[in-house]
Design a protein around this motif. Structure first.
Motif, PDB file in Angstrom:
ATOM      1  N   ASP A   5       0.828  -1.204   0.000  1.00 18.25           N
ATOM      2  CA  ASP A   5       0.000   0.000   0.000  1.00 18.25           C
ATOM      3  C   ASP A   5       0.862   1.252   0.000  1.00 18.25           C
ATOM      4  O   ASP A   5       0.561   2.233  -0.688  1.00 18.25           O
ATOM      5  CB  ASP A   5      -0.926   0.005   1.221  1.00 18.25           C
ATOM      6  N   ASP A   8       2.332   1.875  -3.469  1.00 21.47           N
ATOM      7  CA  ASP A   8       1.360   2.316  -4.459  1.00 21.47           C
ATOM      8  C   ASP A   8       0.873   3.742  -4.199  1.00 21.47           C
ATOM      9  O   ASP A   8       0.687   4.527  -5.130  1.00 21.47           O
ATOM     10  CB  ASP A   8       0.164   1.361  -4.482  1.00 21.47           C
ATOM     11  N   SER A  11       3.714   6.079  -5.056  1.00 19.06           N
ATOM     12  CA  SER A  11       3.856   6.159  -6.525  1.00 19.06           C
ATOM     13  C   SER A  11       2.762   7.018  -7.137  1.00 19.06           C
ATOM     14  O   SER A  11       3.019   7.784  -8.077  1.00 19.06           O
ATOM     15  CB  SER A  11       3.815   4.743  -7.122  1.00 19.06           C
ATOM     16  N   ALA A  12       1.528   6.896  -6.625  1.00 23.14           N
ATOM     17  CA  ALA A  12       0.426   7.718  -7.136  1.00 23.14           C
ATOM     18  C   ALA A  12       0.689   9.188  -6.891  1.00 23.14           C
ATOM     19  O   ALA A  12       0.435  10.044  -7.756  1.00 23.14           O
ATOM     20  CB  ALA A  12      -0.888   7.293  -6.474  1.00 23.14           C
ATOM     21  N   THR A 397      -4.056  -4.129  -8.953  1.00 23.05           N
ATOM     22  CA  THR A 397      -2.965  -3.420  -9.606  1.00 23.05           C
ATOM     23  C   THR A 397      -2.550  -2.235  -8.745  1.00 23.05           C
ATOM     24  O   THR A 397      -3.285  -1.782  -7.871  1.00 23.05           O
ATOM     25  CB  THR A 397      -3.411  -2.907 -10.988  1.00 23.05           C
ATOM     26  N   SER A 398      -1.359  -1.725  -9.017  1.00 20.03           N
ATOM     27  CA  SER A 398      -0.834  -0.615  -8.212  1.00 20.03           C
ATOM     28  C   SER A 398      -1.686   0.638  -8.357  1.00 20.03           C
ATOM     29  O   SER A 398      -1.693   1.490  -7.478  1.00 20.03           O
ATOM     30  CB  SER A 398       0.607  -0.315  -8.632  1.00 20.03           C
ATOM     31  N   ARG A 399      -2.444   0.760  -9.455  1.00 20.87           N
ATOM     32  CA  ARG A 399      -3.259   1.960  -9.662  1.00 20.87           C
ATOM     33  C   ARG A 399      -4.636   1.833  -9.036  1.00 20.87           C
ATOM     34  O   ARG A 399      -5.269   2.847  -8.738  1.00 20.87           O
ATOM     35  CB  ARG A 399      -3.396   2.247 -11.154  1.00 20.87           C
ATOM     36  N   ARG A 401      -5.305   0.011  -6.187  1.00 20.40           N
ATOM     37  CA  ARG A 401      -5.251  -0.147  -4.731  1.00 20.40           C
ATOM     38  C   ARG A 401      -5.522   1.176  -4.002  1.00 20.40           C
ATOM     39  O   ARG A 401      -6.300   1.207  -3.047  1.00 20.40           O
ATOM     40  CB  ARG A 401      -3.909  -0.747  -4.313  1.00 20.40           C
TER      41      ARG A 401
END
Length: 911
Positions: A5, A8, A11-12, A397-399, A401
């Motif tokens: 978490d 992600d 990264s966002a 996916t990482s986007r 979450r």
């Protein structure tokens, strides 16, 4: 704090920073490059890290704090420049003085960044000598039908029973208490027996609970808004003594004494009105003992784990394997292995079974399921549900979450409008594309496929309207993680900021970055130091004080803007806050992305709204704003503009500014005073358009609409100067290749076979005055799944659905076709129809003989003649006795309201 978490969410945040003008400074760019490199290294060595190591957790927290510092630093520098441009020379002099004092902040920022960088480097070097180790591995009522039947009988006194006033439903987390209570509450027997019913999800605010009960039992949502607690209790007591009521209190009540001390014993006795109360509670023995002693008419029902066969049956309902898998004898061994494993893991807990079923719902065989479970072993213990949810989370996916964590901002079980959710995700930088069709959004699709969100309500055309998080326990996990990672500061309606509670912290780790109010804004509820970095404010208040404007909003926003002269807010969502007072310097929220004022009944917008150059969503639907400022045309980043059937002034100058990013334009009014040319016609990227026009503007309007090649949703209404439906002389719309949803209100020209686009999925016609039967033309649309022919859309006497037509049609609604006498369905037409609704077609004599009723789940008849009703009954009875029937079906003879019914049923709506 979960490693995945953190990665992600960080990264966002970085993705958004890189796409904004904030990251243009050298310091910010360098910091972002360092953090990205650290994240890449951590991801590379994550299988060598010990997840529960305190030092790792501390490092992750510092990493999040660093990213927030980068964000704060970059945005502050950008906003200072924006502010200087707007304040003139005097303001610039003050700005220079402040910049001198800001040098220390830059030095501290570099120092903090360097410390985190060294810590990350240390962990990476240490991992080189660590031995490789794997990371720690991480509703439906089934089996209780007889218990449900018996409890319903006891509550209604339709069978011999104890003297039952209170029913306490208890059970462990995930045992299905709310689902079981819902099934009882919705049962037809209780609906008939209790004319007055109320369902309340208990909160810590007793006044909110009492007001909610009154609104449901008494029907008026405004009378009691000013009443105090004592007055509310007195009124409820009065209602319970006069009426027979059913009251359900959900949400694991832990302190119900205040709420239920108002209920007199006489109201619950059979000698009185025979009211009943149902409560869902956790396994608290002292609560059970209290009620058993205090109220002799109490009954305690504890939900036990499901039996093995019931647990397996529920799992199969959720996973839905293909038929060819079920019949394959070679998979019997895998079948038995999977069954044993599911029963062992879930331990009969319904929520755990549902989570497992949804997680494995994309698998095509028993063997695939076993492989997944073998790779991610889960022990069957008390924490199994949480581990399974973590497993589902890891599969995202990482986007998607961070989009899941965002649900923590909303109350548990809260129905969120889908358009609101997608636009909030966009404003927060969690998604890049917020297509009006959620099924085209990757994050939405992923969460729905995994069963993490469900559609709560659908629109009349079948598209999703509201959604909510599923299952209930998932909300607690999202809220906890959102508080840790997002810096969410969740305010309860009655909890002061200095008091600690489960949902509020006196000293947030990362400052207050997001506030979600589930009640009203409290004056002086926030410390100024906490508000400096606030990014989002959301209201989820469902009650409106329609006689008291929310003046606190202006004070709150003034505090946010503060002594710096600007604020960092990106989201200001005041939906359903009655007439919030917006400050005159609202435009100093320079980076505001989302301004949601729907259902606020606001009269006007501050003129400074023209300074919100980065605004993406402006929603003033259901307000009293009749003329938005002309400055809207300056908002070059505006994507969604929702008005309330109002005129939008033409841009200044012949070659006025356009809205190049506009995707949604809804609720606009067009006439000769507001022409399309040199204004609206420059917005050519629309995907959703809803407008009302005068008939003398239709020709100009049509020339613009056919250029909208990306258009997916179109709603057009044509009126004359008296407000009556008028001509909608549109030529063919077949050139709109992407149009899937069409609503036309007005008199149409004669239709031909190429009038509608082939990709059309939903079509509504109203007051079309078509004299020729449109069915032969509409039957050729290969993807049409929802068709509504409303009042006077067709004025002929006979309607024919041709052979093999309407191959994809699932829902058909015929409303107020006053001249229709005969309806014919030819062989093979409408083969998969699921829902049929006929309203006020008084001359229609009978249902078509060749209409295949075997697949229809719901038939709704409203204000139809008795002969027609009798014909429908007869045809259904014949079908039930035929070999064609696919499943047992029941036929309720009369219902007084329209409910979702899985079986074929007739509904008579009484007006």
């Amino acid at each position: 704090m979960d490693f995945v978490d953190v990665v992600d969410v960080v990264s966002a945040a970085l993705r958004q920073l890189k796409t904004e003008p904030y990251g243009e400074s050298y310091i910010s760019r360098k910091a972002m490059i360092k953090v990205e490199a650290s994240i890449e290294d951590l991801v590379r060595i994550k299988n060598f890290l010990v997840y529960d190591h305190d030092e790792l957790k501390e490092m992750l927290e510092k990493l999040v704090a660093l990213v927030f510092k980068i964000e704060d630093f970059a945005e502050t520098q950008f906003l200072r420049r924006m502010h200087v441009r707007s304040v003139g020379f005097g303001g610039r002099y003050i700005f220079i003085l402040r910049q001198m004092s800001n040098l220390k902040a830059k030095v501290d920022f570099r120092s903090d960044m360097r410390k985190i960088e060294l810590e990350v480097d240390g962990v990476i070097k240490e991992s080189g000598v660590i031995k490789e180790r794997h990371p720690r591995e991480q509703s439906d009522v089934v089996g209780f039908e007889e218990d449900k039947r018996q409890l319903v009988g006891w509550l209604t006194k339709s069978n011999s029973s104890p003297d039952l006033g209170f029913l306490l439903i208890s059970g462990q987390t995930g045992s299905g208490k709310t689902t079981f209570a819902t099934e009882i509450y919705k049962s037809p027997e209780l609906k008939r027996h209790f004319k007055f019913r109320a369902w309340v999800s208990a909160s810590e605010d007793p006044v909110s609970n009492l007001r909610s009960i009154l609104q449901q039992l008494d029907g008026d949502s405004t009378v009691y808004m000013k009443s105090n607690e004592a007055e509310l209790k007195e009124k409820i007591c009065e209602i319970l003594q006069k009426k027979r009521c059913l009251l359900v209190v959900d949400n694991n009540v832990t302190n119900p004494y205040e709420l239920f001390e108002i209920i007199p014993d006489s109201a619950l006795s059979d000698e009185g009105n025979g009211s009943r109360v149902i409560m869902t509670i956790f396994r608290y023995t002292f609560l059970i003992e209290y009620f058993m002693l205090e109220y002799r008419s109490s009954l305690h029902y504890e939900l036990k784990p499901l039996k093995e066969e019931d647990a397996w049956h529920l799992f199969l309902k959720k996973v839905r394997f293909p038929d060819n898998v079920k019949s394959n004898q070679s998979s019997d061994l895998d079948y038995n292995k999977l069954k044993s494993k599911i029963i062992a893991i879930s331990r009969g807990i319904p929520s755990a079974i549902v989570v497992l079923g949804r997680f494995l719902s994309t698998k095509k065989s028993y063997k695939e399921c076993l492989e997944v479970l073998d790779r991610n072993p889960i022990e069957g213990n008390e924490d199994s549900v949480s581990k399974m949810l973590a497993l589902m989370n890891s599969d995202l996916t990482s986007r998607s979450r961070p989009c899941l964590l965002y649900f923590g901002l909303f109350p548990k079980g809260f129905e969120i409008p889908v358009r609101r959710l997608l636009r909030l995700w966009l404003a927060e930088g969690l998604i890049e594309n917020d297509d009006p069709n959620p099924e085209d959004n990757p994050a939405w699709v992923k969460l729905q496929i995994r069963g993490m969100i469900e559609i709560a309500k659908r629109r009349k055309d079948g598209s999703p309207k509201t959604c909510r998080l599923m299952p209930g326990i998932l909300h607690d996990i999202c809220l906890s993680k959102a508080q840790d990672i997002f810096g969410l500061f969740h305010i309860r309606p009655t909890t002061p900021v200095h008091e600690s509670s489960d949902h509020a912290s006196p000293s947030p780790k990362f400052g207050v970055r997001r506030v979600a109010e589930h009640g009203g804004i409290k004056h002086n509820s926030y410390e100024d130091s906490h508000m400096q970095h606030l990014r989002s404010y959301l209201s989820t208040c469902n009650t409106q004080k329609k006689d008291t404007p929310a003046l606190e909003v202006g004070e709150f926003l003034s505090e946010v803007i503060g002594h710096r002269g600007f604020g960092m807010l990106k989201v200001l969502d005041l939906e359903r806050v009655y007439k919030p007072e917006l400050p005159h310097n609202l435009g100093h929220l320079y980076q505001l992305r989302y301004l949601g004022l729907r259902w606020t009944y606001l009269d006007k917008l501050p003129h400074s709204v023209s300074e919100l150059l980065y605004l993406q969503t402006l929603d003033v639907k259901h307000t009293n704003i009749s003329s938005p400022p002309n400055s809207i045309w300056k908002m070059q980043h505006l994507r969604h503009l929702c008005l309330n059937e109002t005129r939008l002034d033409k841009p200044v100058g012949k070659h006025g500014i356009s809205l190049p990013e506009l995707q949604t334009l809804w609720g606009i009014f067009v006439d000769k005073k507001i022409p399309v040319k040199h204004g609206l016609d420059r917005s050519t990227n629309l995907t959703k358009l809803g407008l009302t026009s005068h008939e003398d503007s239709v020709e100009e309007l049509y020339g613009w609409i056919i250029k909208l090649k990306d258009l997916k949703f179109l709603r057009l209404t044509s009126k004359n100067y008296y407000g009556q439906a008028s001509k909608l002389e549109l030529n063919s719309l077949s050139c709109l290749d992407n149009l899937t949803n069409l609503y036309l209100h007005g008199k149409l020209p004669k239709l031909d076979e190429r009038y509608f686009p082939l990709r059309l999925e939903s079509l509504t016609l109203s007051v079309s005055n078509l004299k020729k039967d449109p069915m032969p033309i509409l039957a050729q649309l290969p993807y049409l799944s929802n068709l509504r022919l409303l009042a006077d859309s067709y004025t002929g006497k006979e309607m024919v659905c041709p052979n093999d037509g309407f191959e994809s049609l699932r829902s058909l609604k015929l409303w107020m076709l006053k001249e229709l006498e005969k309806w014919t369905v030819e062989e093979g037409a409408m083969p998969i129809l699921e829902e049929l609704e006929i309203r006020c077609c008084h001359k229609l004599k009978e249902l078509p003989d060749k209409l295949d009723l075997a697949y229809i789940d719901k038939i709704i008849l409203t204000n139809m003649e008795k002969d027609f009703e009798a014909d429908v009954r007869a045809k259904i009875n014949r079908m039930k006795n035929s070999s064609k029937i696919l499943k047992p079906q029941e036929l309720p003879v009369r219902c007084h309201c329209q409910d979702d019914v899985k079986q074929v049923s007739i509904h008579f709506l009484i007006y």
